[in-house]
Write an enzyme that holds these catalytic residues in place. Sequence first.
Site, mmCIF file in Angstrom:
data_model
loop_
_atom_site.group_PDB
_atom_site.id
_atom_site.type_symbol
_atom_site.label_atom_id
_atom_site.label_comp_id
_atom_site.label_asym_id
_atom_site.label_seq_id
_atom_site.Cartn_x
_atom_site.Cartn_y
_atom_site.Cartn_z
ATOM 1 N N ASP A 13 0.809 -1.226 0.000
ATOM 2 C CA ASP A 13 0.000 0.000 0.000
ATOM 3 C C ASP A 13 0.840 1.272 0.000
ATOM 4 O OD1 ASP A 13 -2.250 -1.644 0.137
ATOM 5 O OD2 ASP A 13 -2.248 -1.625 2.327
ATOM 6 N N LYS A 16 1.695 2.240 -4.992
ATOM 7 C CA LYS A 16 2.227 1.687 -6.241
ATOM 8 C C LYS A 16 1.286 1.965 -7.406
ATOM 9 C CE LYS A 16 2.322 -2.382 -4.359
ATOM 10 N NZ LYS A 16 1.975 -2.017 -2.962
ATOM 11 N N GLY A 40 -4.649 -4.320 -3.723
ATOM 12 C CA GLY A 40 -5.629 -3.278 -4.018
ATOM 13 C C GLY A 40 -4.847 -2.031 -4.402
ATOM 14 N N HIS A 41 -4.837 -1.706 -5.687
ATOM 15 C CA HIS A 41 -4.041 -0.577 -6.182
ATOM 16 C C HIS A 41 -4.981 0.551 -6.606
ATOM 17 C CE1 HIS A 41 -0.499 -3.495 -7.160
ATOM 18 N NE2 HIS A 41 -0.834 -3.467 -5.893
ATOM 19 N N GLN A 223 1.901 -6.005 -3.200
ATOM 20 C CA GLN A 223 2.374 -6.101 -1.815
ATOM 21 C C GLN A 223 3.668 -5.284 -1.651
ATOM 22 O OE1 GLN A 223 1.338 -9.505 -3.319
ATOM 23 N NE2 GLN A 223 -0.612 -8.580 -2.797
HETATM 24 P P1 GDP Z 1 -0.848 0.361 -3.481
HETATM 25 O O1 GDP Z 1 -1.429 -0.916 -3.003
HETATM 26 O O2 GDP Z 1 0.618 0.455 -3.246
HETATM 27 O O3 GDP Z 1 -1.223 0.680 -4.896
HETATM 28 O O4 GDP Z 1 -1.486 1.511 -2.565
HETATM 29 P P2 GDP Z 1 -3.045 1.665 -2.177
HETATM 30 O O5 GDP Z 1 -3.785 2.149 -3.363
HETATM 31 O O6 GDP Z 1 -3.524 0.440 -1.503
HETATM 32 O O7 GDP Z 1 -2.943 2.758 -1.048
HETATM 33 C C1 GDP Z 1 -2.341 3.997 -1.280
HETATM 34 C C2 GDP Z 1 -3.360 5.094 -0.975
HETATM 35 O O8 GDP Z 1 -2.708 6.332 -0.983
HETATM 36 C C3 GDP Z 1 -4.467 5.202 -2.015
HETATM 37 O O9 GDP Z 1 -5.634 5.615 -1.388
HETATM 38 C C4 GDP Z 1 -3.936 6.283 -2.961
HETATM 39 O O10 GDP Z 1 -4.969 6.962 -3.661
HETATM 40 C C5 GDP Z 1 -3.265 7.182 -1.981
HETATM 41 N N1 GDP Z 1 -2.147 7.999 -2.459
HETATM 42 C C6 GDP Z 1 -1.106 7.641 -3.253
HETATM 43 N N2 GDP Z 1 -0.202 8.635 -3.301
HETATM 44 C C7 GDP Z 1 -0.692 9.621 -2.522
HETATM 45 C C8 GDP Z 1 -0.197 10.892 -2.124
HETATM 46 O O11 GDP Z 1 0.888 11.314 -2.488
HETATM 47 N N3 GDP Z 1 -0.988 11.629 -1.289
HETATM 48 C C9 GDP Z 1 -2.199 11.202 -0.851
HETATM 49 N N4 GDP Z 1 -2.906 12.004 -0.078
HETATM 50 N N5 GDP Z 1 -2.675 9.993 -1.191
HETATM 51 C C10 GDP Z 1 -1.922 9.227 -1.992
HETATM 52 P P1 IMO Z 2 -0.968 -4.152 -2.258
HETATM 53 O O1 IMO Z 2 -0.534 -4.730 -3.573
HETATM 54 C C1 IMO Z 2 -0.923 -4.525 2.068
HETATM 55 C C2 IMO Z 2 -1.015 -8.556 3.744
HETATM 56 C C3 IMO Z 2 -2.239 -8.983 4.525
HETATM 57 C C4 IMO Z 2 -1.601 -9.893 5.543
HETATM 58 C C5 IMO Z 2 -0.517 -10.585 4.711
HETATM 59 C C6 IMO Z 2 -0.934 -11.939 4.160
HETATM 60 O O2 IMO Z 2 -2.247 -3.432 -2.294
HETATM 61 O O3 IMO Z 2 0.141 -3.384 -1.626
HETATM 62 P P2 IMO Z 2 -2.548 -12.663 2.160
HETATM 63 O O4 IMO Z 2 -3.993 -12.414 1.940
HETATM 64 O O5 IMO Z 2 -1.660 -12.168 1.079
HETATM 65 O O6 IMO Z 2 -2.246 -14.088 2.510
HETATM 66 O O7 IMO Z 2 -2.187 -11.818 3.489
HETATM 67 O O8 IMO Z 2 -0.221 -9.718 3.647
HETATM 68 N N1 IMO Z 2 -1.273 -8.069 2.363
HETATM 69 C C7 IMO Z 2 -1.193 -6.789 2.010
HETATM 70 N N2 IMO Z 2 -0.957 -5.683 2.740
HETATM 71 N N3 IMO Z 2 -1.066 -4.423 0.734
HETATM 72 C C8 IMO Z 2 -1.269 -5.518 -0.025
HETATM 73 O O9 IMO Z 2 -1.278 -5.475 -1.367
HETATM 74 C C9 IMO Z 2 -1.381 -6.772 0.624
HETATM 75 N N4 IMO Z 2 -1.605 -8.030 0.183
HETATM 76 C C10 IMO Z 2 -1.514 -8.814 1.268
HETATM 77 O O10 IMO Z 2 -2.875 -7.886 5.130
HETATM 78 O O11 IMO Z 2 -0.957 -9.145 6.526
HETATM 79 MG MG MG Z 3 -2.959 -1.573 -1.766
#
Ligand code: GDP
Ligand code: IMO
Ligand code: MG
Length: 422
Positions: A13, A16, A40-41, A223
Site C-alpha cells: 500500500d 504503487k 488493491g491498487h 504487496q
Molecule cells: P498500493 O497498493 O501500493 O497501490 O497503494 P493503495 O492504493 O492500496 O494505497 C495507497 C493510498 O494512498 C491510495 O488511497 C492512494 O490513492 C493514496 N495515495 C497515493 N499517493 C498519494 C499521495 O501522495 N498523497 C495522498 N494524499 N494519497 C496518496
Molecule cells: P498491495 O498490492 C498490504 C497482507 C495482509 C496480511 C498478509 C498476508 O495493495 O500493496 P494474504 O492475503 O496475502 O495471505 O495476506 O499480507 N497483504 C497486504 N498488505 N497491501 C497488499 O497489497 C497486501 N496483500 C496482502 O494484510 O498481513
Molecule cells: Mg494496496
Amino acid sequence: MANTILVGAQWGDEGKGKIIDVLTESADIVVRTQGGNNAGHTVLIGKTKYVLHLIPSGILRPGKKCVIGNGVVIDPIGLIEELDGLRKMKVKVNGNLFISETAHLVLPYHRELDEQREILKGKHKIGTTKRGIGPAYGDKAARTGLRMIDLINPERFERLLKMRIKENNEVLKAFGAKPLSFNRVFAEYRAAGDRLKPFVTNTVVMLDREGRNGANILFEGAQGTFLDIDHGTYPFVTSSNTTAGGACTGSGVAPHRMDRVVGVMKAYTTRVGEGPLPTENAEIADMLHAMGREFGATTGRPRRCGWFDSVATRHATMVNGIDELAVTNLDGLDTVETIKVCIGYRIGMNRYDYVPNDIEAFGKCVPIYAEFPGWLRETHNARRWKDLPARARSYLKAIAELSGAKLTIASVGPSREQTIFL
Ligand code: GDP
Ligand code: IMO
Ligand code: MG
C-alpha cells in the site's frame, strides 16, 4: 523508458497504483507478476477512483497492453467481477488484456482454507485478506494446483477439479467446515473459463516478441518487500516473492533484460494485518485515520501507521536493487510539528542497523529516532520541486539518502497531477 520493475519498499500500500499509472504514460506494456486479488491498487483520475486487484493499473491508459503473468494466482470469479466493474466505468478491456496460460487458479477451497487456518491460529493469526492466496500458492508448490490452461479445457478441468475437491473436502470436514459441491463449483468455474478464454495466451512468448520489437515494459509489483515470502517478516507475509526477482520468475522476462528498479515508499509507514512494526505510533494512526486516510483498498481495514523506518527501506534497497525512489503521501505529514525517522533499532544494550531475521527479535526492536522539523504547510498544490517547503525538501532528501537510492518522484496527493519529478 526501458524495462522497469516497480516494487513496494515497505509493507504494501505504498501508492504503487498511483505511481504505475504515472509511469505507464511512457510504457507500452504493464505486467503483474505475483500476488493475486489480495492486492488493491488505487488510481485517481479526475474525480473517478479506480481500485485494481488483479488487472494491471496500466489498463486505465488507452492503447497500453496489460499482462497478468504466470506468477500471479487468479481467482477467476474475482477477475470477472473486476472486468465487469471496469466496463461499467467505461474502461476498455478487450484486445489489451493478456492472461498467462500457466497462472495458477484460486479456487473456493483455497478461500475456505485460508479462513479456517486463520480461525485455528486464533491470536497468532496472520491477518490475511482471506482471498485464498496462501493455500493457492501452497498447491502450486505442492504440484497440486490448477492453472488457467486447465480452466479453459473442460474435460481436463472436470477431471482435475473432481480430484482436488475430493481431497479438500476431507480437510474442510476436519476443520468442521462445510464441504463443497463439485457440481456447483464446476458449473460456476466452467462458465468463468468460457468468459476468460479469449484473454488466455502464452504471455512468455508474447513478452519476448514485444521486447525484441522495442516495447518498454513496466512490471507492477504487488504487496511490499516485508511481505515477501523469503525476505519479509515471516510468517507474517504473503505467499509470493514481492521483491524485484519475482518480476523475472513471474513473467518469464530474463534478468538481463531489466533496466531499472523503482522502489515506492510512503513518507511514513503503514501495515495492514499482524506482525511486527517497530515504528508503529498511535498518534500518527489517529491523525491519518481522522483525515479519512489509510483504510485498506481491498478489505477496508484501518491500516496500522508509524514513522518512516529507514532501516527497513535500506534493507529494501538491498534486496530489490532499487535505483530510484518514489516517495508518496508526503502531504500526510503536513501538519506534524516534529517528524521522527527510525535510523536504527535497539534491543536491550545491542544496536541493530539491519532488520533481524528472528521474528521475535524484530518484535522487540525499539526504534532509535532522528528528528526533523515539520514544514507545517500544505503541500498538495506543489507541482515542482521548488514549490515544496524547504523543510519538506530536506526531509525527502534525508529519507532517500538513508534508504540508499536516488529520489526521482515525490507525490503530494492521489491524483496524476500531484506528482513532482526530480
Ligand atoms: P498500493 O497498493 O501500493 O497501490 O497503494 P493503495 O492504493 O492500496 O494505497 C495507497 C493510498 O494512498 C491510495 O488511497 C492512494 O490513492 C493514496 N495515495 C497515493 N499517493 C498519494 C499521495 O501522495 N498523497 C495522498 N494524499 N494519497 C496518496
Ligand atoms: P498491495 O498490492 C498490504 C497482507 C495482509 C496480511 C498478509 C498476508 O495493495 O500493496 P494474504 O492475503 O496475502 O495471505 O495476506 O499480507 N497483504 C497486504 N498488505 N497491501 C497488499 O497489497 C497486501 N496483500 C496482502 O494484510 O498481513
Ligand atoms: Mg494496496
